[in-house]
Write a protein that holds these residues in place. Sequence first.
Motif, PDB file in Angstrom:
ATOM      1  N   GLY A 121      60.313  32.256  -8.886  1.00 18.11           N
ATOM      2  CA  GLY A 121      61.387  32.273  -9.868  1.00 18.11           C
ATOM      3  C   GLY A 121      61.405  31.090 -10.807  1.00 18.11           C
ATOM      4  O   GLY A 121      62.458  30.770 -11.372  1.00 18.11           O
ATOM      5  N   ASN A 122      60.268  30.426 -10.989  1.00 18.47           N
ATOM      6  CA  ASN A 122      60.188  29.318 -11.933  1.00 18.47           C
ATOM      7  C   ASN A 122      59.448  29.757 -13.206  1.00 18.47           C
ATOM      8  O   ASN A 122      59.337  30.956 -13.480  1.00 18.47           O
ATOM      9  N   ARG A 123      58.929  28.792 -13.979  1.00 15.60           N
ATOM     10  CA  ARG A 123      58.259  29.133 -15.245  1.00 15.60           C
ATOM     11  C   ARG A 123      56.868  28.525 -15.320  1.00 15.60           C
ATOM     12  O   ARG A 123      56.424  28.089 -16.382  1.00 15.60           O
ATOM     13  N   LEU A 124      56.178  28.497 -14.210  1.00 14.52           N
ATOM     14  CA  LEU A 124      54.824  27.958 -14.174  1.00 14.52           C
ATOM     15  C   LEU A 124      53.887  28.867 -14.974  1.00 14.52           C
ATOM     16  O   LEU A 124      53.942  30.089 -14.872  1.00 14.52           O
TER      17      LEU A 124
ATOM     18  N   ILE B 107      61.329  25.123 -13.168  1.00 12.08           N
ATOM     19  CA  ILE B 107      60.146  24.258 -13.211  1.00 12.08           C
ATOM     20  C   ILE B 107      59.090  24.879 -14.119  1.00 12.08           C
ATOM     21  O   ILE B 107      58.697  26.032 -13.931  1.00 12.08           O
ATOM     22  N   THR B 108      58.627  24.110 -15.084  1.00 18.48           N
ATOM     23  CA  THR B 108      57.577  24.597 -15.998  1.00 18.48           C
ATOM     24  C   THR B 108      56.203  24.057 -15.627  1.00 18.48           C
ATOM     25  O   THR B 108      55.191  24.672 -15.957  1.00 18.48           O
ATOM     26  N   SER B 109      56.166  22.920 -14.955  1.00 16.36           N
ATOM     27  CA  SER B 109      54.876  22.363 -14.549  1.00 16.36           C
ATOM     28  C   SER B 109      55.077  21.357 -13.426  1.00 16.36           C
ATOM     29  O   SER B 109      56.163  20.781 -13.264  1.00 16.36           O
ATOM     30  N   LEU B 110      54.019  21.157 -12.658  1.00 18.90           N
ATOM     31  CA  LEU B 110      54.009  20.169 -11.584  1.00 18.90           C
ATOM     32  C   LEU B 110      52.714  19.372 -11.713  1.00 18.90           C
ATOM     33  O   LEU B 110      51.621  19.949 -11.770  1.00 18.90           O
ATOM     34  N   ASN B 111      52.837  18.054 -11.767  1.00 17.30           N
ATOM     35  CA  ASN B 111      51.643  17.239 -11.954  1.00 17.30           C
ATOM     36  C   ASN B 111      50.812  17.169 -10.681  1.00 17.30           C
ATOM     37  O   ASN B 111      51.269  17.528  -9.591  1.00 17.30           O
TER      38      ASN B 111
END
Length: 746
Positions: free
Chosen positions: A533-536, A512-516
């Motif tokens: 462990g994501n890419r936020l 995941i790079t972003s969450l709206n």
Amino acid sequence: MARSTVLAFYLIATGLTYGFNGDSFELECPDECDCHYFRINWVTDCSESNLTEVPYDELSLSVYILDLNGNNITDLKPFPGDIKMRRLQIADNRLTKVNKEAFKGLEYLIDVDLSGNNISYVDPEAFLDSRGLLNVELQGNPLTVVEGPFLASATLQYLDISSCNLSSINPQFFDNITTLTTVDLSNNPLKTLEAGVFDVLTSLETLKLNDCKLTAISENAFSSAINIKYLELSGNHFTNTDWPEVLGKLLRLEYLNLRKSRLTSLSEDTFSNCTNLVTLILADNELRDLDVAATLGNSVTHLEELDLSNCNIQGPISGETFTNASRLKRLYLSGNPLVAADLQAALEPLPTLERLFLSNCGLRDLPDNFNVFDNLLELDISYNPLENVFTKLLAPLEKLEYLNMGYSNLSYVGPDTFSKMTAMKRLVLSGNDLLSLEAGLFGNLTQLTTIELEFCGLKRPLNGLAFFKNLTYMDLREIRLGGNPLVIPPSGPIFPKQLSQVSILDLSNCNITSLNVDAFKNTENITDLNLGGNRLRSADASLSFLERLRHLEKINLSNNNLTTIDPDVFANNPKLHSLNLLGNPFICDCKIAEMWDWANMIKGDLDVLIGAKSAEKDIVVKGNKKKKHLYCHYNETQLRNMTTMVNKTVPGRRPFAKPRELTFANRTWAKYVRESGCEPVVKILRPIALVGESFEYSQSNNITAGVTVVAIMALGLGVATLLMTIKLFRRKTVDEADTETNRKVR
């Protein structure tokens, strides 16, 4: 509004009458303790109060339970005469011995807990005055070798002396406590068990000898203890024991645990006299050549639970294996090589089965007679190289509540697989290459509480198609989707309204790079969120999705790409008490100090930040275990402009004793906050935060904002009135003094 006003005045009245609430009429209570009634019994709780001695003079004679656990008490003196104490808890202190004088006169004592001290000596007559004593706990004390009887009591039923470093039990050990029904000797290095030790314990029903390094048990060890029903012998090293003789006297035995005891064989008549055996645990032994049918024999007709997990049984489990154990309800065969055809024949006589565990058995397909298991509640078939076609065989299991099909080589699960499993509560499908989920797959699972779909190759989060459209799954509280390459939509919620009651959500390692901002619009009841462990990244509004999660208590943001973080992003999460930010490439700037102050001052607990302080597991005596701290690093520009580290002194920070030079870029957050010179958050914010939390609490408990405001205003008015009264009183005193002075002058 009238109701609100009444409630407000009630709050004021409660506060004003607090000093007259009857405390002065309660029984005696030591200053360091908390006292209260439990039902009709007076409880004195002095636990973890840094006491070095018992507050004898301050105890009520009517105390029922006295809790002194977790103090620094080194010695016990006699308690007040006529004290009616029933239970004494003094575990985890620094006692070294138990003397008779300390318990003299305790006629009403029933239970005593002395576990976790440094007791090496116990006076055999310590509890003679306690004529109704039932339970004694001494586990975790370094008792020395006991010669002769251990204790004297005509009523004692329960004795726990596990983990006491006893290397032997002498033949007279139990002579004066013959009424015992339960004895726990676990984790003592006994090595052998001689005949005669338990002869006087004719009432003994439960005996625990786990992890005692036993290599052998005398054939006559239990010859007189014929009433034993529960026998635990797990974790030992048996090499030379005649089991038919040892167990032959235990005609009433119902529970036997021999897990992980280095058994390699069992004769056919091992359990021939154990006709009342209900539970038999043989798991984690190397019983390669075990003939299960022959070993069980014709005697175990009452057997309801059999655990043969991880025994590496090579002989066939088929045909007549369980014919004489037709009452089996719980069968554990995981970790043994099995063949579906043989297993089908073996399970045929077991229609009452409720739990069946077949994990890691090398099964490529399943028996096709699941239709006979009308009562099956739990089924584990995980870690088997199953073929896809098997799923239709599960359809008859209508009462199933737990199904684990994880890591079973599946790439497709038919839409009707779970259609009749309306009682399902926990479903595990993790580790299968499902890629997508069929429409309506979970539609009928209206009682589902947990679903695990980790590492399934899913690109879409759970969508509404897998559930019935117009139905809310009220019991579904936990969803685990970790390890899937999810594609998150740029706008709108990522979960359907059907999942609105979910409180635990795992989206770790999902790329995941972003969450709206509306990502969790339909799942606002989340209390535990794992995004590790994501890419936020730390872009503008990258954590704006937190605004909707007002019930959030725990969040894991570890091992993402966050370079800076502002405590303001958690302004709408008043219940947050655990924040994991480990493994992010944070830049050392004053936002680090602000986060530190937010945890320390606003939340009132630095432990809210995982890794801010050393955890107990990080403190080791040997080895170079790397502690999991929070780190930040200076960027190249900062390093270039900071050749010498200035040791700034800032109010609210404790500077280093000596000036330091920057020799490397990484700093722990703790070090950076001290050396940064960043101004701390004003300490008045903590009280403000507490008021905010109280306001949040009032909202969560359906107390209106109006009531809260009125109550606060009334409280303020009361304080102002009090101050004004004091001021007027002082003025009156001054005026009277002036009048008297003037009179004398005249």
